[in-house]
Every structure is written in structure tokens, then in C-alpha cells.
Design a protein around this motif. Structure first.
Motif: not given
Length: 278
Positions: A113-130
Motif C-alpha cells: 500500500f505504502l510503496d505504491v503510494a510513494r511511487a505514484a507520488q514520485r511519478l506525479a512529480a515527474k509527469a508535470v504536464d498531467l
């Protein structure tokens, strides 16, 4: 849907006021840090578990965090609010595991649960245009498998039926659940999210985290990728051979990533999280 699943949904606990307030804080950039401190410290057990997570190797803080106020100063309001939400879910998982420690749906759940949350958070920070707020991505990632907390309440005989289908027919969990229960943890999680009044964007990510082509939100796509990235760490050799499912190309394109970028992200994230690479 099997009657037992319906009953498990009906008897699932309501979302506590603390979690609702924490989600509101994550979604409000103007929320005062002091408000977060008060909410978490109202529940000493939650505060203790949140501090334990703050002091984990993942954050690699130079000093021990001794209070929620201290945690906010070091990690920021949004991160600590997310950690407190994770702490609540960890407590829920622990209480369910006490009834049946080998429960299929609880194995590795706390970390996942926590790993996916952290990974999604980091991906969102990389995908600025989204334009997906990192807090929204974290929350959706944290709750993506919440349906498993409902299925974990099913009688052991039903769990064994799902296990049998997985082993005998070599079916993935979602497919075995659908076959045995008439529903899978993603659809059950969506119904729980609606019962809890979870925002639609998060509920969509919960429902479609195994079926991204049906997702109507960028958050759903990021959670799908985060879930795939975390799972790629669980199987030797899977990282370099991952993100080749039929849906992956479309999802990567929609998010503005190349496959190599996400493979590299998975490796970097694993290193930051202190997880061994396969």
C-alpha cells in the motif's frame, strides 16, 4: 457478486473522521501545519505508528523524529498527512491479521500500500504536464488495494477457493477472485470508496488499477504504473522485461513517459526506498 462479499462490504467499518480530515488536508495547500499536528495527536496510537513510519529507512532522516510537529518540520505537511493515513491503514491491517495471519489478501499489504503510494507520488512529480497533485497521487496509490481489506473478512473457505483457482489454473489474483467471488478486489474497493465518500478521481484509480484502458483520469494511469513498478521489484528479472503488456504502451504515451524512463524510475525508486533490486 457472492452474498458473502456483499455482507463483508456492509460490515466494513466507516471511514473515521480522522482519515476524512487528513484527506482534506492533503487536498488543501493552504491547510495550516498546526491543524495536522492536532488531528494526528488526538489519536496517540496513530501518532505513534506515524512516527514509526517517519523514522523508517525510506526517509533517511539525519535525526530521529520525536513528535508530529518535528515530523512536519522535517518532511512537510503533505508528506506527514500521507504517512498518518498510511499508519491508519496499517493499524486496520494489523487488526485483521490477528484473526487470520496467513490471509491471502493481507500478505505484504502494509508495504505494498505504502510503496505504491510513494511511487505514484514520485511519478506525479515527474509527469508535470498531467497536472496531478502529488498528494492526490499518494492518496490514490495508498487506497488502490483497499478492496482487499473487505475480502480479508471473508470466511476461510472462500479464501481457499480463490487460492485453489490461482494454483490449479495458474490464474492471477484478480481473475481468480472474479471466478470464485463474482467480483475482484478492485471493484469491491470502488464500492467501499463510494460508501466512504472518497473523491471520484481516487475511486476511479481504485477501480481501474488493473484495467487502465477504462480509467477516465490521469491519476488512474499513474497508479497503474506505480503498482506495476512496485510489483516489478518482487520478481527476479522482471524490471527489464516489464511494461510490455498490451495496455502499457498506451498508458506510457498518455503519461508522457517512455518505457526506458519508467524502468529507470523503478530502479531509482527502489534504491531510494532501500529495496534490493532483483
Amino acid at each position: 457478486m457472492h452474498d458473502a462479499v456483499i455482507q463483508a462490504l456492509e460490515h466494513a467499518p466507516l471511514l473515521p473522521e480522522t482519515m476524512i480530515r487528513l484527506m482534506e488536508i492533503i487536498g488543501n495547500p493552504r491547510a495550516e501545519p498546526g491543524m495536522l499536528v492536532r488531528i494526528v495527536e488526538e489519536d496517540p496510537g496513530l501518532a505513534l505508528q506515524a512516527l514509526h513510519l517517519c523514522n523508517s529507512a525510506y526517509y533517511s532522516l539525519p535525526v530521529e523524529v520525536t513528535s508530529i510537529h518535528h515530523a512536519v518540520l522535517l518532511l512537510g505537511r503533505e508528506t506527514v498527512a500521507g504517512i498518518a493515513m498510511a499508519a491508519y491503514l496499517h493499524g486496520l491491517i494489523d487488526s485483521l491479521a490477528r484473526c487470520r495471519s496467513s490471509n491471502l489478501w493481507l500478505q505484504g499489504a502494509k508495504d505494498h500500500f505504502l510503496d505504491v503510494a510513494r511511487a505514484a507520488q514520485r511519478l506525479a512529480a515527474k509527469a508535470v504536464d498531467l497536472g496531478v497533485p502529488t498528494g492526490t497521487a499518494f492518496t490514490a496509490g495508498l487506497l488502490h488495494d483497499v478492496g482487499k481489506l473487505v475480502l480479508a473478512r471473508l470466511p476461510e473457505a472462500m479464501e481457499l477457493r480463490v487460492r485453489d483457482l490461482m494454483e490449479r489454473l495458474d490464474l492471477p489474483l484478480v481473475q481468480a477472485e472474479e471466478e470464485a467471488l463474482g467480483a475482484h478486489h478492485a471493484s469491491v474497493g470502488f464500492q467501499l470508496a463510494e460508501r466512504w465518500g472518497i473523491p471520484e478521481v481516487t475511486a476511479d484509480a481504485i477501480l481501474h488499477h488493473h484495467d487502465p484502458l477504462r480509467s477516465e483520469t490521469a491519476v488512474g494511469l499513474l497508479v497503474y504504473l506505480a503498482d506495476r513498478a512496485v510489483r516489478a521489484l518482487d520478481e527476479p528479472g522482471l524490471i527489464d522485461g516489464s511494461f510490455k503488456e498490451p495496455a502499457d504502451g498506451w498508458v506510457l504515451n498518455e503519461c508522457g513517459f517512455s518505457r526506458d524512463e519508467v524502468v529507470a524510475f523503478t530502479r531509482q525508486w527502489a534504491h531510494a526506498a532501500g529495496k534490493p533490486l532483483p
